[in-house]
Design a protein around this motif. Structure first.
Motif, PDB file in Angstrom:
ATOM      1  N   UNK A 227       0.807  -1.222   0.000  1.00 55.49           N
ATOM      2  CA  UNK A 227       0.000   0.000   0.000  1.00 55.49           C
ATOM      3  C   UNK A 227       0.836   1.264   0.000  1.00 55.49           C
ATOM      4  N   UNK A 228       2.159   1.106   0.135  1.00 58.30           N
ATOM      5  CA  UNK A 228       3.041   2.276   0.142  1.00 58.30           C
ATOM      6  C   UNK A 228       3.006   2.966  -1.227  1.00 58.30           C
ATOM      7  N   UNK A 229       3.033   4.298  -1.233  1.00 63.18           N
ATOM      8  CA  UNK A 229       2.972   5.087  -2.459  1.00 63.18           C
ATOM      9  C   UNK A 229       4.397   5.453  -2.874  1.00 63.18           C
ATOM     10  N   UNK A 230       4.765   5.106  -4.072  1.00 68.46           N
ATOM     11  CA  UNK A 230       6.098   5.387  -4.580  1.00 68.46           C
ATOM     12  C   UNK A 230       6.018   6.279  -5.808  1.00 68.46           C
ATOM     13  N   UNK A 231       6.794   7.384  -5.770  1.00 70.59           N
ATOM     14  CA  UNK A 231       6.925   8.215  -6.955  1.00 70.59           C
ATOM     15  C   UNK A 231       7.899   7.536  -7.917  1.00 70.59           C
ATOM     16  N   UNK A 232       7.601   7.631  -9.209  1.00 71.24           N
ATOM     17  CA  UNK A 232       8.441   6.979 -10.212  1.00 71.24           C
ATOM     18  C   UNK A 232       9.158   8.030 -11.044  1.00 71.24           C
ATOM     19  N   UNK A 233      10.409   7.781 -11.404  1.00 67.16           N
ATOM     20  CA  UNK A 233      11.157   8.736 -12.223  1.00 67.16           C
ATOM     21  C   UNK A 233      10.657   8.732 -13.661  1.00 67.16           C
ATOM     22  N   UNK A 234      11.181   9.691 -14.430  1.00 69.55           N
ATOM     23  CA  UNK A 234      10.805   9.756 -15.834  1.00 69.55           C
ATOM     24  C   UNK A 234      11.439   8.650 -16.644  1.00 69.55           C
ATOM     25  N   UNK A 235      11.290   8.736 -17.954  1.00 70.97           N
ATOM     26  CA  UNK A 235      11.758   7.665 -18.835  1.00 70.97           C
ATOM     27  C   UNK A 235      13.275   7.626 -18.937  1.00 70.97           C
TER      28      UNK A 235
END
Length: 390
Positions: free
Chosen positions: A44-52
């Motif tokens: 359930x943890x929210x992770x920001x993802x980097x760009x391409x």
């Protein structure tokens, strides 16, 4: 790119592979989300993802046309350079997320369960007893005596036959070094086998023709059927048909000989002798069954070993260094070698306590192999980690 919600069994490298298309970009996710422990994710943890674009494209490995062409030279194997240290610093956490493979008893089952001979289609002959020569060459290759005359020892120097036994412990009444004879190979080389049923039939015919020998023949037939299991071989036995018995099998042979000595010295009755031999034969059969099961389980250990070596080979290719493969070789040599030594020690310790035959002997050997093999594997693992951690 939208954030990602952690699911059960997720790992950073798995998320990087699934969402970014490259498992090697997991450090970017860790840095972006300021993760203190990249191996600790909560469902359930929210992770920001980097760009391409990768933040540090230097971590994206590009295979060379010949991946072995740029491997480190031999003097460099024990000295990590800056490039490898940087690579290890960023990839060890990823490796830590992979489940450990089973290393405990990898050599033990293979070693322990190869100790008892396969006796199907085999005979046992005792050789090299002084002053009598129980060799693999009959007394007279051109002899013409009958199987019954050989069994009754009426003309020993004129016999073209060799006495062997179909019993798993050989002929208890004869001392000597036991050898295993492969019937199919002996016949292929020109020898002729006289099975126990034919020998008994020949003895009965001899008794019918010589009534005065009836009592002696009856006793001989009884011994052959219940104790000796005598099978004759006519002619010379080829060397390629002969092999030595391993120590664990030889223990059964010696145990049977001890029972015969007790019978010969009138310490036990014939009924007790037969019961003791039957018990030995049953114990051997049970041990053989356990051995077949053990060899099947050994395949599992071999598969794990192959997998570990294959993984180490891949790491060597990616890191362009022999070190991972060399380190894994140290671990495997320690585990399998330790298991072999441990099995021998386990058998020896069991023998000190009178456990030389039956499943108990296999258990003591297995325990020795597992304990020493496991300790050797993990000891060598600590040494190998100095070369290339796994």
């Amino acid at each position: 790119m939208p954030p990602y919600i952690v699911q059960p069994a997720d790992t950073l490298n798995g998320i990087a592979a699934k969402k970014l298309g490259n498992a090697n970009r997991w450090p970017e996710i860790a840095r972006l989300n300021k993760l203190a422990n990249p191996n600790l994710l909560l469902v359930g943890q929210r992770l920001e993802l980097p760009g391409t674009q990768a933040v540090h494209p230097s971590f994206v490995l590009k295979p060379a046309p010949n991946p072995w062409a740029e491997l480190a030279t031999l003097p460099e194997l024990w000295d990590r350079g800056p490039g490898e240290r940087a690579f290890l610093a960023t990839t060890q956490a990823q490796h830590a997320q992979e489940p450990a493979t089973f290393a405990w008893a990898r050599g033990s089952l293979f070693v322990v369960f190869s100790q008892l001979s396969e006796t199907t289609g085999k005979l046992i002959r005792k050789v090299a007893v002084v002053p009598t020569d129980f060799s693999l060459l009959p007394a007279n290759l051109l002899g013409k005596i009958t199987p019954a005359e050989h069994a009754m020892a009426l003309n020993p120097t004129g016999s073209q036959f060799l006495s062997t036994s179909q019993k798993v412990f050989g002929a208890p009444s004869i001392n000597g070094t036991p050898l295993l004879i492969d019937i199919a190979k002996a016949e292929a080389a020109g020898a002729r086998i006289i099975p126990i049923e034919q020998l008994v039939s020949e003895l009965k015919q001899f008794a019918a023709q010589n009534p005065g020998a009836q009592t002696r023949v009856n006793k001989l037939i009884d011994i052959i059927q219940t104790v000796e299991g005598e099978v004759l071989i006519e002619g010379r036995v080829a060397g390629q048909a002969v092999s030595k018995l391993p120590a664990a099998h030889t223990a059964y042979v010696r145990a049977a000989e001890d029972l015969w000595k007790q019978f010969a010295s009138k310490k036990i009755t014939k009924a007790q002798l037969e019961a003791g031999l039957k018990k030995l034969e049953t114990a051997f059969g049970k041990s053989r069954f356990i051995g077949r099961l053990g060899r099947a389980l050994t395949v599992v250990g071999v598969v794990f070993t192959v997998k570990d070596v294959a993984d180490a080979t891949q790491r060597s290719i990616h890191q362009k260094s022999y070190k991972p493969l060399a380190a894994e070789s140290i671990r495997q040599a320690g585990g399998w070698g330790g298991a072999f030594v441990g099995a021998k020690a386990g058998f020896a310790v069991g023998a000190l306590f009178g456990i030389e035959t039956g499943p108990g002997a296999l258990i003591t050997g297995a325990l020795g192999a597992i304990i020493v093999g496991g300790a050797a594997y993990y000891g060598c693992d600590l040494l190998a980690d100095q070369l290339s951690p796994n």
